[in-house]
Design a protein around this motif. Structure first.
Motif, PDB file in Angstrom:
ATOM      1  N   PHE A  27       0.526  -1.158   0.065  1.00 48.28           N
ATOM      2  CA  PHE A  27       0.089   0.004  -0.068  1.00 48.28           C
ATOM      3  C   PHE A  27       0.793   1.315   0.010  1.00 48.28           C
ATOM      4  N   PHE A  28       1.884   1.175   0.826  1.00 52.20           N
ATOM      5  CA  PHE A  28       2.925   2.316   0.852  1.00 52.20           C
ATOM      6  C   PHE A  28       4.307   2.120   0.672  1.00 52.20           C
ATOM      7  N   PRO A  29       4.924   3.033   0.068  1.00 53.58           N
ATOM      8  CA  PRO A  29       6.492   2.852  -0.041  1.00 53.58           C
ATOM      9  C   PRO A  29       7.160   2.286   1.065  1.00 53.58           C
ATOM     10  N   THR A  30       8.287   1.672   1.177  1.00 55.80           N
ATOM     11  CA  THR A  30       9.117   1.228   2.394  1.00 55.80           C
ATOM     12  C   THR A  30       9.912   2.855   2.457  1.00 55.80           C
ATOM     13  N   GLU A  31      10.530   2.721   3.517  1.00 58.36           N
ATOM     14  CA  GLU A  31      11.751   4.078   3.802  1.00 58.36           C
ATOM     15  C   GLU A  31      12.477   4.042   2.768  1.00 58.36           C
ATOM     16  N   SER A  32      13.091   2.993   2.354  1.00 56.77           N
ATOM     17  CA  SER A  32      14.036   2.908   1.181  1.00 56.77           C
ATOM     18  C   SER A  32      13.386   3.428  -0.036  1.00 56.77           C
ATOM     19  N   GLN A  33      12.202   2.751  -0.571  1.00 55.94           N
ATOM     20  CA  GLN A  33      11.477   3.294  -1.632  1.00 55.94           C
ATOM     21  C   GLN A  33      11.275   4.771  -1.595  1.00 55.94           C
ATOM     22  N   CYS A  34      11.017   5.280  -0.402  1.00 54.18           N
ATOM     23  CA  CYS A  34      10.799   6.729  -0.358  1.00 54.18           C
ATOM     24  C   CYS A  34      11.907   7.416  -0.591  1.00 54.18           C
ATOM     25  N   ALA A  35      13.108   7.084   0.112  1.00 55.95           N
ATOM     26  CA  ALA A  35      14.369   7.685  -0.453  1.00 55.95           C
ATOM     27  C   ALA A  35      14.787   7.813  -1.765  1.00 55.95           C
ATOM     28  N   ALA A  40      15.085  10.513  -6.937  1.00 56.47           N
ATOM     29  CA  ALA A  40      14.896  10.716  -8.473  1.00 56.47           C
ATOM     30  C   ALA A  40      14.103  11.873  -8.678  1.00 56.47           C
ATOM     31  N   ALA A  41      13.118  12.265  -7.822  1.00 53.61           N
ATOM     32  CA  ALA A  41      12.154  13.656  -7.878  1.00 53.61           C
ATOM     33  C   ALA A  41      13.304  15.010  -7.743  1.00 53.61           C
ATOM     34  N   GLY A  42      14.080  14.824  -6.913  1.00 57.73           N
ATOM     35  CA  GLY A  42      15.048  16.017  -6.711  1.00 57.73           C
ATOM     36  C   GLY A  42      14.217  17.405  -6.558  1.00 57.73           C
ATOM     37  N   ASP A  43      14.532  18.216  -7.573  1.00 60.26           N
ATOM     38  CA  ASP A  43      13.703  19.770  -7.592  1.00 60.26           C
ATOM     39  C   ASP A  43      12.559  19.514  -8.278  1.00 60.26           C
ATOM     40  N   LYS A  44      12.298  18.486  -8.795  1.00 60.15           N
ATOM     41  CA  LYS A  44      10.987  18.365  -9.510  1.00 60.15           C
ATOM     42  C   LYS A  44       9.750  17.936  -8.770  1.00 60.15           C
ATOM     43  N   TYR A  45      10.036  17.536  -7.280  1.00 61.25           N
ATOM     44  CA  TYR A  45       9.142  17.235  -6.426  1.00 61.25           C
ATOM     45  C   TYR A  45       8.062  18.425  -6.001  1.00 61.25           C
ATOM     46  N   ALA A  46       6.871  17.987  -6.174  1.00 63.78           N
ATOM     47  CA  ALA A  46       5.645  19.289  -5.636  1.00 63.78           C
ATOM     48  C   ALA A  46       4.982  18.708  -4.584  1.00 63.78           C
ATOM     49  N   GLY A  47       5.323  17.580  -3.907  1.00 62.40           N
ATOM     50  CA  GLY A  47       4.281  17.097  -2.699  1.00 62.40           C
ATOM     51  C   GLY A  47       3.707  15.648  -2.842  1.00 62.40           C
ATOM     52  N   SER A  62       7.698  17.492 -13.715  1.00 59.71           N
ATOM     53  CA  SER A  62       7.993  16.777 -15.032  1.00 59.71           C
ATOM     54  C   SER A  62       8.576  15.365 -14.706  1.00 59.71           C
ATOM     55  N   PRO A  63       8.636  14.480 -15.800  1.00 61.41           N
ATOM     56  CA  PRO A  63       8.604  13.037 -15.468  1.00 61.41           C
ATOM     57  C   PRO A  63       9.789  12.786 -14.845  1.00 61.41           C
ATOM     58  N   ILE A  64       9.980  11.817 -14.201  1.00 59.88           N
ATOM     59  CA  ILE A  64      11.364  11.274 -13.574  1.00 59.88           C
ATOM     60  C   ILE A  64      11.272   9.570 -13.896  1.00 59.88           C
ATOM     61  N   GLU A  65      12.674   9.102 -13.675  1.00 62.87           N
ATOM     62  CA  GLU A  65      12.828   7.674 -13.715  1.00 62.87           C
ATOM     63  C   GLU A  65      12.498   7.084 -12.466  1.00 62.87           C
ATOM     64  N   ASP A  67      11.449   3.063 -10.379  1.00 64.22           N
ATOM     65  CA  ASP A  67      11.673   1.784 -10.404  1.00 64.22           C
ATOM     66  C   ASP A  67       9.974   1.311 -10.677  1.00 64.22           C
ATOM     67  N   THR A  68       9.709   0.142 -11.339  1.00 64.95           N
ATOM     68  CA  THR A  68       8.359  -0.275 -11.848  1.00 64.95           C
ATOM     69  C   THR A  68       7.649  -0.605 -10.595  1.00 64.95           C
ATOM     70  N   GLU A  69       8.119  -1.187  -9.481  1.00 67.84           N
ATOM     71  CA  GLU A  69       7.609  -1.696  -8.256  1.00 67.84           C
ATOM     72  C   GLU A  69       6.813  -0.286  -7.672  1.00 67.84           C
ATOM     73  N   ILE A  70       7.777   0.754  -7.531  1.00 73.27           N
ATOM     74  CA  ILE A  70       7.256   1.924  -7.025  1.00 73.27           C
ATOM     75  C   ILE A  70       6.241   2.845  -7.651  1.00 73.27           C
ATOM     76  N   LYS A  71       6.315   2.784  -9.150  1.00 79.08           N
ATOM     77  CA  LYS A  71       5.483   3.343 -10.087  1.00 79.08           C
ATOM     78  C   LYS A  71       4.029   2.747  -9.792  1.00 79.08           C
ATOM     79  N   GLN A  72       4.100   1.496  -9.434  1.00 76.78           N
ATOM     80  CA  GLN A  72       2.758   0.765  -9.251  1.00 76.78           C
ATOM     81  C   GLN A  72       2.136   1.394  -8.059  1.00 76.78           C
ATOM     82  N   MET A  73       2.626   1.501  -6.997  1.00 75.48           N
ATOM     83  CA  MET A  73       2.191   1.949  -5.596  1.00 75.48           C
ATOM     84  C   MET A  73       1.660   3.639  -5.792  1.00 75.48           C
TER      85      MET A  73
END
Length: 166
Positions: A27-35, A40-47, A62-65, A67-73
């Motif tokens: 349901f939610f990303p793990t701590e390492s997935q959040c990191a 990946a988002a860097g200064d593109k992160y908006a919340g 704008s788009p970022i790269e 992991d597929t597993e993270i994208k599914q969440m």
């Protein structure tokens, strides 16, 4: 035995009423997935916030790269302003220049809306907008709302989403 039956009944009720309980992915990303998301988002992160369907939504400029597993969440939405831009504008313009203005009841950053929200009494709405425009402030980054009731301050509730780097 009664405890076992009660536990099974509760589990079935939760699975039937909450779609997230039936999700095959986490349901939610793990701590390492959040990191990884923040890196990946860097200064593109908006919340980040919970969507109406209970899925975690991430705002990006704008788009970022990822992991597929993270994208599914996540549900990714693209917005105009990054979190850093909103925070900078809020601190440098709203707080420094207009914090104690008589027309402004409250101000805050709304990441989901991707704007600075300025709340004013209904009769002062046009005055407040003119105040910012008169100072040369780009009001496209702002959302003005008329206050219809008294303000009640509530504690923030942790939504369980990823927390940004501190």
């Amino acid at each position: 035995m009664y405890r076992t039956i009660a536990a099974i009944a509760l589990t079935l009720a939760l699975n039937a009423t909450h779609p997230a309980a039936n999700a095959s992915t986490k349901f939610f990303p793990t701590e390492s997935q959040c990191a990884a998301i923040f890196k990946a988002a860097g200064d593109k992160y908006a919340g980040m916030w919970l969507g109406e369907d209970g899925k975690l939504v991430i705002g990006l400029t704008s788009p970022i790269e990822l992991d597929t597993e993270i994208k599914q969440m996540l549900h990714i939405v693209y917005v105009q302003y990054s979190m850093a831009e909103l925070q900078r504008f809020y601190k440098q313009i709203v707080i420094k220049k207009f914090n104690n203005n008589e027309y402004i009841a409250t101000s805050q950053i709304d990441y989901k809306m991707n704007r600075i929200v300025i709340t004013v009494q209904k009769e002062n709405l046009l005055k407040a907008m003119s105040l910012f425009e008169g100072q040369g402030v780009d009001v496209k980054m702002m959302h003005f709302e008329a206050q219809h009731t008294t303000v009640t301050f509530m504690p923030l509730v942790d939504d369980g989403s990823c927390k940004g780097p501190r």
